[in-house]
Design a protein around this motif. Structure first.
Motif, mmCIF file in Angstrom:
data_model
loop_
_atom_site.group_PDB
_atom_site.id
_atom_site.type_symbol
_atom_site.label_atom_id
_atom_site.label_comp_id
_atom_site.label_asym_id
_atom_site.label_seq_id
_atom_site.Cartn_x
_atom_site.Cartn_y
_atom_site.Cartn_z
ATOM 1 N N PRO A 54 31.687 -21.636 117.206
ATOM 2 C CA PRO A 54 32.866 -22.270 117.808
ATOM 3 C C PRO A 54 32.504 -22.993 119.109
ATOM 4 C CG PRO A 54 33.318 -19.981 117.226
ATOM 5 C CD PRO A 54 31.840 -20.193 117.071
ATOM 6 N N LEU A 55 32.893 -24.257 119.185
ATOM 7 C CA LEU A 55 32.605 -25.038 120.397
ATOM 8 C C LEU A 55 33.241 -24.416 121.623
ATOM 9 C CD1 LEU A 55 33.030 -28.691 119.060
ATOM 10 C CD2 LEU A 55 30.901 -27.419 119.427
ATOM 11 N N ALA A 56 34.366 -23.769 121.444
ATOM 12 C CA ALA A 56 35.073 -23.146 122.572
ATOM 13 C C ALA A 56 34.256 -22.002 123.188
ATOM 14 C CB ALA A 56 36.430 -22.625 122.114
ATOM 15 N N GLN A 57 33.307 -21.450 122.434
ATOM 16 C CA GLN A 57 32.492 -20.344 122.956
ATOM 17 C C GLN A 57 31.205 -20.815 123.622
ATOM 18 O OE1 GLN A 57 31.864 -17.418 119.893
ATOM 19 N NE2 GLN A 57 34.021 -16.898 119.789
ATOM 20 N N LEU A 58 30.921 -22.101 123.584
ATOM 21 C CA LEU A 58 29.700 -22.612 124.203
ATOM 22 C C LEU A 58 29.892 -22.738 125.710
ATOM 23 C CD1 LEU A 58 28.666 -25.407 121.676
ATOM 24 C CD2 LEU A 58 27.779 -23.072 121.854
ATOM 25 N N PRO A 59 28.862 -22.406 126.486
ATOM 26 C CA PRO A 59 28.972 -22.460 127.950
ATOM 27 C C PRO A 59 28.850 -23.867 128.532
ATOM 28 C CG PRO A 59 26.791 -21.716 127.345
ATOM 29 C CD PRO A 59 27.579 -21.842 126.055
ATOM 30 N N ASP A 60 28.610 -24.861 127.666
ATOM 31 C CA ASP A 60 28.422 -26.234 128.127
ATOM 32 C C ASP A 60 28.839 -27.151 126.983
ATOM 33 O OD1 ASP A 60 27.660 -28.429 129.674
ATOM 34 O OD2 ASP A 60 25.643 -27.693 130.069
ATOM 35 N N THR A 61 28.668 -28.437 127.160
ATOM 36 C CA THR A 61 29.023 -29.376 126.103
ATOM 37 C C THR A 61 28.113 -29.193 124.896
ATOM 38 O OG1 THR A 61 27.523 -31.109 126.874
ATOM 39 C CG2 THR A 61 29.763 -31.086 127.813
ATOM 40 N N LYS A 62 28.603 -29.591 123.735
ATOM 41 C CA LYS A 62 27.775 -29.458 122.534
ATOM 42 C C LYS A 62 26.518 -30.317 122.653
ATOM 43 C CE LYS A 62 30.229 -32.860 119.746
ATOM 44 N NZ LYS A 62 31.096 -33.069 118.602
ATOM 45 N N GLU A 63 26.605 -31.445 123.337
ATOM 46 C CA GLU A 63 25.433 -32.304 123.510
ATOM 47 C C GLU A 63 24.356 -31.608 124.330
ATOM 48 O OE1 GLU A 63 28.981 -34.733 122.626
ATOM 49 O OE2 GLU A 63 28.609 -33.276 124.207
ATOM 50 N N ASN A 64 24.753 -30.960 125.411
ATOM 51 C CA ASN A 64 23.774 -30.252 126.248
ATOM 52 C C ASN A 64 23.187 -29.047 125.518
ATOM 53 O OD1 ASN A 64 24.115 -32.086 128.283
ATOM 54 N ND2 ASN A 64 25.477 -30.802 129.487
ATOM 55 N N ILE A 65 24.014 -28.344 124.748
ATOM 56 C CA ILE A 65 23.512 -27.200 123.982
ATOM 57 C C ILE A 65 22.555 -27.681 122.902
ATOM 58 C CG2 ILE A 65 24.155 -25.303 122.434
ATOM 59 C CD1 ILE A 65 24.824 -24.847 125.445
ATOM 60 N N ARG A 66 22.911 -28.763 122.221
ATOM 61 C CA ARG A 66 22.006 -29.322 121.201
ATOM 62 C C ARG A 66 20.658 -29.701 121.807
ATOM 63 N NH1 ARG A 66 25.947 -33.366 117.846
ATOM 64 N NH2 ARG A 66 26.222 -32.042 116.025
ATOM 65 N N SER A 67 20.678 -30.328 122.963
ATOM 66 C CA SER A 67 19.429 -30.726 123.621
ATOM 67 C C SER A 67 18.574 -29.515 123.968
ATOM 68 C CB SER A 67 19.725 -31.522 124.886
ATOM 69 O OG SER A 67 20.328 -32.740 124.579
ATOM 70 N N ALA A 68 19.202 -28.516 124.567
ATOM 71 C CA ALA A 68 18.465 -27.300 124.934
ATOM 72 C C ALA A 68 17.944 -26.595 123.685
ATOM 73 C CB ALA A 68 19.369 -26.358 125.736
ATOM 74 N N LEU A 69 18.757 -26.556 122.633
ATOM 75 C CA LEU A 69 18.347 -25.924 121.380
ATOM 76 C C LEU A 69 17.182 -26.680 120.753
ATOM 77 C CD1 LEU A 69 18.881 -23.745 119.276
ATOM 78 C CD2 LEU A 69 20.585 -25.267 118.245
ATOM 79 N N SER A 70 17.247 -27.977 120.780
ATOM 80 C CA SER A 70 16.170 -28.800 120.230
ATOM 81 C C SER A 70 14.847 -28.552 120.961
ATOM 82 C CB SER A 70 16.550 -30.278 120.327
ATOM 83 O OG SER A 70 15.495 -31.091 119.898
ATOM 84 N N ARG A 71 14.909 -28.505 122.294
ATOM 85 C CA ARG A 71 13.686 -28.244 123.074
ATOM 86 C C ARG A 71 13.109 -26.873 122.760
ATOM 87 N NH1 ARG A 71 16.928 -30.683 126.966
ATOM 88 N NH2 ARG A 71 17.541 -28.658 127.819
ATOM 89 N N ALA A 72 13.972 -25.859 122.702
ATOM 90 C CA ALA A 72 13.503 -24.491 122.440
ATOM 91 C C ALA A 72 12.948 -24.355 121.031
ATOM 92 C CB ALA A 72 14.643 -23.504 122.661
#
Length: 102
Positions: A54-72
């Motif tokens: 759920p996007l509502a449970q993410l601590p930041d925007t989906k774009e920032n989470i996607r970027s961090a997830l991609s790097r990790a």
């Protein structure tokens, strides 16, 4: 000059100095908790499944989470794909992943 932290210098430098042993090693980014959880959950998925976050449970925007997830994921050699709609972020492993799935 702080007696314990600062290192004496021979010339005047514009920045403070500290001993190398006092320099923080590694970096825990602000997304570390959520990214660690997503990667842990991904590793337990059966082949052909995706996480529905759920996007509502993410601590930041989906774009920032996607970027961090991609790097990790890239750092851990895990090939991931993502998609989203208005309410959810979907994450799954692709066939290119080195880690086997059940």
């Amino acid at each position: 000059m702080d007696k314990k932290k600062d290192v004496p210098t021979s010339k005047r430098v514009p920045f403070a100095s500290i001993f190398q042993v006092d320099v923080p090693k590694g970096r825990d980014g602000k997304h570390k908790v959520i990214i660690t959880q997503i990667l842990s959950d991904i590793s337990q998925l059966i082949k052909g499944s995706a996480l529905k976050i759920p996007l509502a449970q993410l601590p930041d925007t989906k774009e920032n989470i996607r970027s961090a997830l991609s790097r990790a994921a890239r750092h851990q050699s895990i090939a991931l794909a993502t998609s989203s709609d208005e309410d959810f972020l979907y994450v799954w492993k692709t066939d290119e992943s080195d880690s086997p799935t059940s």
